[in-house]
Design an enzyme around this catalytic site. Structure first.
Site, PDB file in Angstrom:
ATOM      1  N   TYR A 122      -2.525   5.625  -4.988  1.00  0.00           N
ATOM      2  CA  TYR A 122      -3.674   6.510  -5.175  1.00  0.00           C
ATOM      3  C   TYR A 122      -3.146   7.719  -5.941  1.00  0.00           C
ATOM      4  O   TYR A 122      -1.959   8.055  -5.832  1.00  0.00           O
ATOM      5  CB  TYR A 122      -4.219   6.975  -3.819  1.00  0.00           C
ATOM      6  CG  TYR A 122      -4.949   5.900  -3.046  1.00  0.00           C
ATOM      7  CD1 TYR A 122      -6.207   5.471  -3.437  1.00  0.00           C
ATOM      8  CD2 TYR A 122      -4.385   5.329  -1.908  1.00  0.00           C
ATOM      9  CE1 TYR A 122      -6.883   4.489  -2.724  1.00  0.00           C
ATOM     10  CE2 TYR A 122      -5.054   4.347  -1.190  1.00  0.00           C
ATOM     11  CZ  TYR A 122      -6.304   3.937  -1.605  1.00  0.00           C
ATOM     12  OH  TYR A 122      -6.979   2.971  -0.912  1.00  0.00           O
ATOM     13  N   HIS A 138     -12.662  -3.517  -2.895  1.00  0.00           N
ATOM     14  CA  HIS A 138     -11.894  -2.979  -1.772  1.00  0.00           C
ATOM     15  C   HIS A 138     -12.221  -3.735  -0.478  1.00  0.00           C
ATOM     16  O   HIS A 138     -12.262  -3.174   0.616  1.00  0.00           O
ATOM     17  CB  HIS A 138     -12.204  -1.485  -1.622  1.00  0.00           C
ATOM     18  CG  HIS A 138     -11.061  -0.638  -1.162  1.00  0.00           C
ATOM     19  ND1 HIS A 138     -10.445   0.296  -1.953  1.00  0.00           N
ATOM     20  CD2 HIS A 138     -10.428  -0.563   0.039  1.00  0.00           C
ATOM     21  CE1 HIS A 138      -9.494   0.910  -1.263  1.00  0.00           C
ATOM     22  NE2 HIS A 138      -9.457   0.402  -0.056  1.00  0.00           N
ATOM     23  N   SER A 148       0.850  -1.194   0.000  1.00  0.00           N
ATOM     24  CA  SER A 148       0.000   0.000   0.000  1.00  0.00           C
ATOM     25  C   SER A 148       0.885   1.243   0.000  1.00  0.00           C
ATOM     26  O   SER A 148       1.896   1.295   0.703  1.00  0.00           O
ATOM     27  CB  SER A 148      -0.875   0.009   1.258  1.00  0.00           C
ATOM     28  OG  SER A 148      -1.495   1.281   1.402  1.00  0.00           O
ATOM     29  N   THR A 207      -5.378   2.315  -7.562  1.00  0.00           N
ATOM     30  CA  THR A 207      -6.701   2.077  -6.968  1.00  0.00           C
ATOM     31  C   THR A 207      -7.667   3.161  -7.443  1.00  0.00           C
ATOM     32  O   THR A 207      -7.393   4.356  -7.310  1.00  0.00           O
ATOM     33  CB  THR A 207      -6.596   2.072  -5.434  1.00  0.00           C
ATOM     34  OG1 THR A 207      -5.684   1.033  -5.065  1.00  0.00           O
ATOM     35  CG2 THR A 207      -7.942   1.820  -4.780  1.00  0.00           C
ATOM     36  N   LYS A 209      -7.068  -1.161 -10.051  1.00  0.00           N
ATOM     37  CA  LYS A 209      -7.639  -1.986  -8.977  1.00  0.00           C
ATOM     38  C   LYS A 209      -8.949  -1.363  -8.545  1.00  0.00           C
ATOM     39  O   LYS A 209      -8.983  -0.188  -8.142  1.00  0.00           O
ATOM     40  CB  LYS A 209      -6.658  -2.027  -7.799  1.00  0.00           C
ATOM     41  CG  LYS A 209      -7.195  -2.693  -6.539  1.00  0.00           C
ATOM     42  CD  LYS A 209      -6.129  -2.742  -5.455  1.00  0.00           C
ATOM     43  CE  LYS A 209      -6.593  -3.455  -4.203  1.00  0.00           C
ATOM     44  NZ  LYS A 209      -7.540  -2.696  -3.395  1.00  0.00           N
TER      45      LYS A 209
END
Ligand SMILES: Cc1cc2nc3c(=O)[nH]c(=O)nc-3n(C[C@H](O)[C@H](O)[C@H](O)COP(=O)(O)O)c2cc1C
Ligand SMILES: CC(C)CC(=O)C(=O)O
Length: 382
Positions: free
Chosen positions: A142, A274, A112, A168, A250
């Site tokens: 992100y 998610h 992440s 994402t 994603k």
């Protein structure tokens, strides 16, 4: 001591039960939560249970080969690790332990970008494991309001040997996670969002005076301050233009968006809701996998995450077109239980379950797993 007295865990639920009994409330609720009524969280697992496997018999299944590839990297099995933020709340070794476990299992780990360990430290953590090949690491990204910071993350990942970016696309705002709102979720003061120097600590750690009606978990406020909700497909093309490594999206759940993703030139699609943490009552990922795969028609690899807890779930996802699956929460529960070794143990269990599922269905290699091996329920929806 987070490790239970008896360590004879036999399935992934055992790791979860152990975490429920031993983990600090702020972290446990953050990890386990979905959004709103958690209907999609439950549905992700239930939908797998409704799918029937059609086993074939009398194949020689004495040798099972679970190996496959993701984005042209060979891995030992199609069971990989999904990105989950802030893993050092689960165990002091956090993301490094997960990376080392993934390396030991020769599988893919997605880090992440909101990790509590920096990209560089995670890259470094697997260097001492003398294995034939480096297992693939991808960076989850992100698109932040600060585009320069976003670009720097991509460069840092490339420079550190990460081999893909998983962008994402389902989080323009944070889903409403009721437990985090009630708890006023905070990142513990000794931890930081390590890829952003001490910025994360100050903002996620900040006590909020606003009411629950504002979705006032510290995280929701932090996400609102960092993530750009104006994003559109042209921004995916921007990420492609600044990245030298493959870019995957994603968070795709429909054929329509899968087609747009292919048109935008992505290198792969992760079918994901998610883990039920964003749009509650969105469909279970396994129920929409086939729709996405049909639309994509083999042009890029399609992966799935959400509710994968059994070897038979992995088998079903592959039968319906996934190249690999990713585990989110199970890695956190295993990490909490016993750090790096805990994650290895968890992966061993689900890999053995998958090996047995293949054997009992008459498949000796993953490419033997076909659509005919599963029967969908009449109504594959909520
Ligand atoms: C605690 C937690 C943190 C997560 N953090 C991220 C994240 O930082 N970025 C992201 O794209 N997805 C994140 N996810 C979603 C996971 O990548 C994945 O989609 C989901 O967990 C899969 O479902 P599962 O937990 O049922 O396996 C997170 C999920 C959890 C449970
Ligand atoms: C920092 C968060 C936005 C990470 C995340 O994606 C999640 O909690 O689901």
């Amino acid at each position: 001591m987070t490790k239970a007295a008896q360590s004879a865990f036999v399935n992934l639920d055992d790791f979860e039960k152990n975490a429920y009994a031993t983990m600090d409330r702020n972290a446990l609720d953050y990890y386990r939560s979905g959004s709103q009524d958690m209907i999609t969280v439950r549905e992700n697992q239930r939908a797998f249970d409704r799918i029937i496997i059609r086993p074939r018999v009398l194949h020689d299944v004495s040798h099972i080969d679970m190996s496959t590839s993701v984005q042209s990297h060979q891995i030992s099995s199609p069971i990989c690790i999904a990105p989950t933020a802030m893993q050092r709340m689960a165990h002091p070794d956090g993301e490094c332990a997960t990376a080392r476990a993934s390396q030991r299992q020769n599988t893919c780990m997605v880090l992440s970008s909101w990790s509590t360990t920096s990209i560089e430290d995670v890259a470094q953590s697997t260097k001492s494991l003398a294995l034939e090949q480096e297992a693939p690491k991808w960076l989850q990204l992100y698109i932040y309001k600060d585009r320069e910071a976003t670009r720097r993350l991509i460069e840092r990942a490339q420079d550190s040997g990460f081999s893909a970016i998983a962008l994402t696309v389902d989080t323009p705002f944070l889903g409403r996670r009721l437990a985090d709102i009630r708890n006023r979720f905070r990142l513990p003061p000794h931890l930081t969002m390590a890829n952003f120097s001490d910025q994360g600590k100050s903002q996620v750690g900040k006590a909020s005076a606003s009411s629950a009606a504002d979705n006032a978990s510290g995280l929701a406020a932090y996400v609102a301050s960092q993530i750009d909700p104006t994003l559109s497909w042209k921004h995916v093309q921007w990420v492609k233009s600044v990245s030298r490594i493959p870019v995957l999206v994603k968070g795709i759940l429909t054929a329509e968006d899968a087609l747009l993703a292919v048109k935008a030139g992505v290198d792969g699609i992760i079918v994901s809701n998610h883990g039920g943490r964003q749009m509650d009552t969105a469909p279970a990922t396994i129920d929409v996998l086939e729709e996405v795969c049909r639309a994509v028609a083999g042009r890029v690899e399609v992966y799935l995450d959400g509710g994968v807890r059994r070897g038979t779930d992995v088998f079903k996802a592959l039968a319906l077109g996934a190249k690999a699956v990713f585990l989110g929460r199970p890695a956190l529960w295993a990490l909490h239980y016993n750090g790096e070794d805990g994650v290895v143990e968890m992966l061993d269990i689900i890999n053995e379950e998958f090996r047995l599922a293949m054997a009992l269905a008459g498949c000796v290699k993953v490419s033997d797993i076909k659509r005919e091996h599963v029967r969908m329920p009449a109504h594959a929806c909520l």
